[in-house]
Design a protein around this motif. Structure first.
Motif, mmCIF file in Angstrom:
data_model
loop_
_atom_site.group_PDB
_atom_site.id
_atom_site.type_symbol
_atom_site.label_atom_id
_atom_site.label_comp_id
_atom_site.label_asym_id
_atom_site.label_seq_id
_atom_site.Cartn_x
_atom_site.Cartn_y
_atom_site.Cartn_z
ATOM 1 N N LEU A 17 5.572 -5.044 1.199
ATOM 2 C CA LEU A 17 5.016 -3.899 1.934
ATOM 3 C C LEU A 17 6.173 -2.917 2.051
ATOM 4 N N SER A 18 6.184 -1.857 1.233
ATOM 5 C CA SER A 18 7.415 -1.043 1.196
ATOM 6 C C SER A 18 7.088 0.441 1.257
ATOM 7 N N ILE A 19 8.137 1.241 1.415
ATOM 8 C CA ILE A 19 8.143 2.707 1.400
ATOM 9 C C ILE A 19 7.019 3.259 2.279
ATOM 10 N N VAL A 20 7.265 3.180 3.604
ATOM 11 C CA VAL A 20 6.385 3.785 4.600
ATOM 12 C C VAL A 20 4.935 3.288 4.465
ATOM 13 N N SER A 21 4.756 2.005 4.294
ATOM 14 C CA SER A 21 3.384 1.491 4.244
ATOM 15 C C SER A 21 3.086 0.778 5.548
ATOM 16 N N THR A 22 1.783 0.645 5.828
ATOM 17 C CA THR A 22 1.359 0.079 7.109
ATOM 18 C C THR A 22 0.378 -1.057 6.879
ATOM 19 N N PHE A 23 0.488 -2.046 7.725
ATOM 20 C CA PHE A 23 -0.459 -3.166 7.665
ATOM 21 C C PHE A 23 -1.017 -3.319 9.073
ATOM 22 N N SER A 95 2.661 0.074 -1.446
ATOM 23 C CA SER A 95 3.838 0.938 -1.486
ATOM 24 C C SER A 95 3.466 2.400 -1.311
ATOM 25 N N THR A 96 4.473 3.241 -0.967
ATOM 26 C CA THR A 96 4.362 4.700 -0.911
ATOM 27 C C THR A 96 3.223 5.171 -0.015
ATOM 28 N N SER A 97 3.457 5.073 1.292
ATOM 29 C CA SER A 97 2.506 5.571 2.299
ATOM 30 C C SER A 97 1.102 5.008 2.131
ATOM 31 N N SER A 98 1.002 3.728 1.890
ATOM 32 C CA SER A 98 -0.334 3.122 1.771
ATOM 33 C C SER A 98 -0.602 2.268 3.000
ATOM 34 N N VAL A 99 -1.877 1.943 3.173
ATOM 35 C CA VAL A 99 -2.296 1.271 4.409
ATOM 36 C C VAL A 99 -3.241 0.126 4.080
ATOM 37 N N ILE A 100 -3.002 -1.038 4.691
ATOM 38 C CA ILE A 100 -3.985 -2.121 4.676
ATOM 39 C C ILE A 100 -4.551 -2.131 6.099
ATOM 40 N N HIS A 101 -5.830 -1.898 6.258
ATOM 41 C CA HIS A 101 -6.387 -1.720 7.599
ATOM 42 C C HIS A 101 -7.635 -2.576 7.754
ATOM 43 N N ILE A 102 -7.569 -3.539 8.653
ATOM 44 C CA ILE A 102 -8.733 -4.408 8.883
ATOM 45 C C ILE A 102 -9.230 -4.099 10.274
ATOM 46 N N GLY A 103 -10.274 -3.233 10.336
ATOM 47 C CA GLY A 103 -10.782 -2.802 11.638
ATOM 48 C C GLY A 103 -11.376 -1.430 11.473
ATOM 49 N N ASN A 104 -11.931 -0.896 12.508
ATOM 50 C CA ASN A 104 -12.575 0.420 12.417
ATOM 51 C C ASN A 104 -11.574 1.525 12.627
ATOM 52 N N THR A 105 -11.904 2.701 12.116
ATOM 53 C CA THR A 105 -11.066 3.863 12.367
ATOM 54 C C THR A 105 -11.975 5.081 12.389
ATOM 55 N N LYS A 106 -11.400 6.239 12.649
ATOM 56 C CA LYS A 106 -12.246 7.422 12.752
ATOM 57 C C LYS A 106 -11.909 8.378 11.607
ATOM 58 N N ASN A 107 -10.697 8.909 11.623
ATOM 59 C CA ASN A 107 -10.348 9.890 10.589
ATOM 60 C C ASN A 107 -9.153 9.396 9.787
ATOM 61 N N ILE A 108 -9.257 9.541 8.479
ATOM 62 C CA ILE A 108 -8.149 9.162 7.592
ATOM 63 C C ILE A 108 -7.783 10.395 6.779
ATOM 64 N N ASN A 109 -6.508 10.721 6.768
ATOM 65 C CA ASN A 109 -6.080 11.859 5.951
ATOM 66 C C ASN A 109 -4.786 11.473 5.262
ATOM 67 N N MET A 110 -4.769 11.352 3.965
ATOM 68 C CA MET A 110 -3.568 10.919 3.257
ATOM 69 C C MET A 110 -3.269 11.891 2.134
ATOM 70 N N GLU A 111 -2.059 11.915 1.655
ATOM 71 C CA GLU A 111 -1.670 12.779 0.531
ATOM 72 C C GLU A 111 -0.753 11.974 -0.359
ATOM 73 N N SER A 112 -0.167 12.442 -1.341
ATOM 74 C CA SER A 112 0.857 11.800 -2.174
ATOM 75 C C SER A 112 1.360 12.880 -3.120
ATOM 76 N N ALA B 19 -2.375 -4.168 -6.488
ATOM 77 C CA ALA B 19 -1.423 -3.174 -5.955
ATOM 78 C C ALA B 19 -2.177 -2.102 -5.188
ATOM 79 N N VAL B 20 -1.555 -1.614 -4.126
ATOM 80 C CA VAL B 20 -2.124 -0.498 -3.356
ATOM 81 C C VAL B 20 -0.982 0.502 -3.250
ATOM 82 N N SER B 21 -1.094 1.650 -3.946
ATOM 83 C CA SER B 21 0.077 2.525 -3.955
ATOM 84 C C SER B 21 -0.289 3.994 -3.827
#
Lengths: 124, 59
Positions: A17-23, A95-112, B19-21
């Motif tokens: 789980l690297s480079i600003v990623s969230t679990f 990797s690279t600002s990615s998220v593994i999310h187990i649960g509910n959420t409301k708004n998701i906004n991501m870029e790369s 992979a998730v990237s």
């Protein structure tokens, strides 16, 4: 009212789980990720300080066409048995600002934006 | 439009992800709005063959 659930996870393997990623196991309301990168690979190890700036390239400065979402949809949730059950989750890389999310959420906004430049020595 | 949501149980038995990237998400659950984006971009100056001097890209 945020749509809530209880997350129950039996077994998870995440190798890296690297480079600003969230679990996350559980609910959240806002997820915001960003990322940039350039990745300049040279045939020989030579490093120059502040050689490239993000603003040098259009792909980092142009606006990403992401229209804001305005749908007139009203949600009405009745939680009868709001459980999330995960038996086994096996993930090799996050990797690279990615998220593994187990649960509910409301708004998701991501870029790369990435880029990659390879710099080889002339073959004479 | 009025969306009626009845939250019964959500179950994932077995899931294998390689992979998730780059700003991606593996979401097990509900969400109201999702906005992802990505740009990769390898134009002409992605391969430069020349002496190792600092690059000064035009962009």
């Amino acid at each position: 009212m945020l749509n809530k659930r209880t997350s129950v996870v039996d077994r998870i393997i995440i190798n890296s789980l690297s480079i600003v990623s969230t679990f996350e196991i559980g609910d959240s309301s806002q997820i915001q990720a960003f990322s940039r990168a350039i990745a300049l690979q040279r045939e020989r190890q030579t490093f120059f300080s502040n050689e490239i700036r993000f603003s040098d390239f259009d792909i980092f400065t142009e606006a990403i066409p992401m229209e804001p979402i305005f749908e007139n949809v009203t949600f009405e949730t009745n939680s009868i048995h709001p459980i999330i059950k995960v038996g086994f989750l096996d993930i090799t890389g996050v990797s690279t600002s990615s998220v593994i999310h187990i649960g509910n959420t409301k708004n998701i906004n991501m870029e790369s934006r990435i880029k990659h430049i390879r710099h080889l020595h002339p073959r004479n | 439009m009025n969306l009626q949501i009845y939250n019964e149980e959500l179950q994932v038995g077995n899931m294998q992800v390689e992979a998730v990237s780059s700003s991606s998400i593996v979401l097990i659950g509900d969400a109201e709005t999702i906005q992802l984006s990505s740009i990769f971009d390898t134009p002409a100056e992605s391969l430069i063959i020349g002496p190792f001097v600092p690059l000064n890209p035009q962009g």
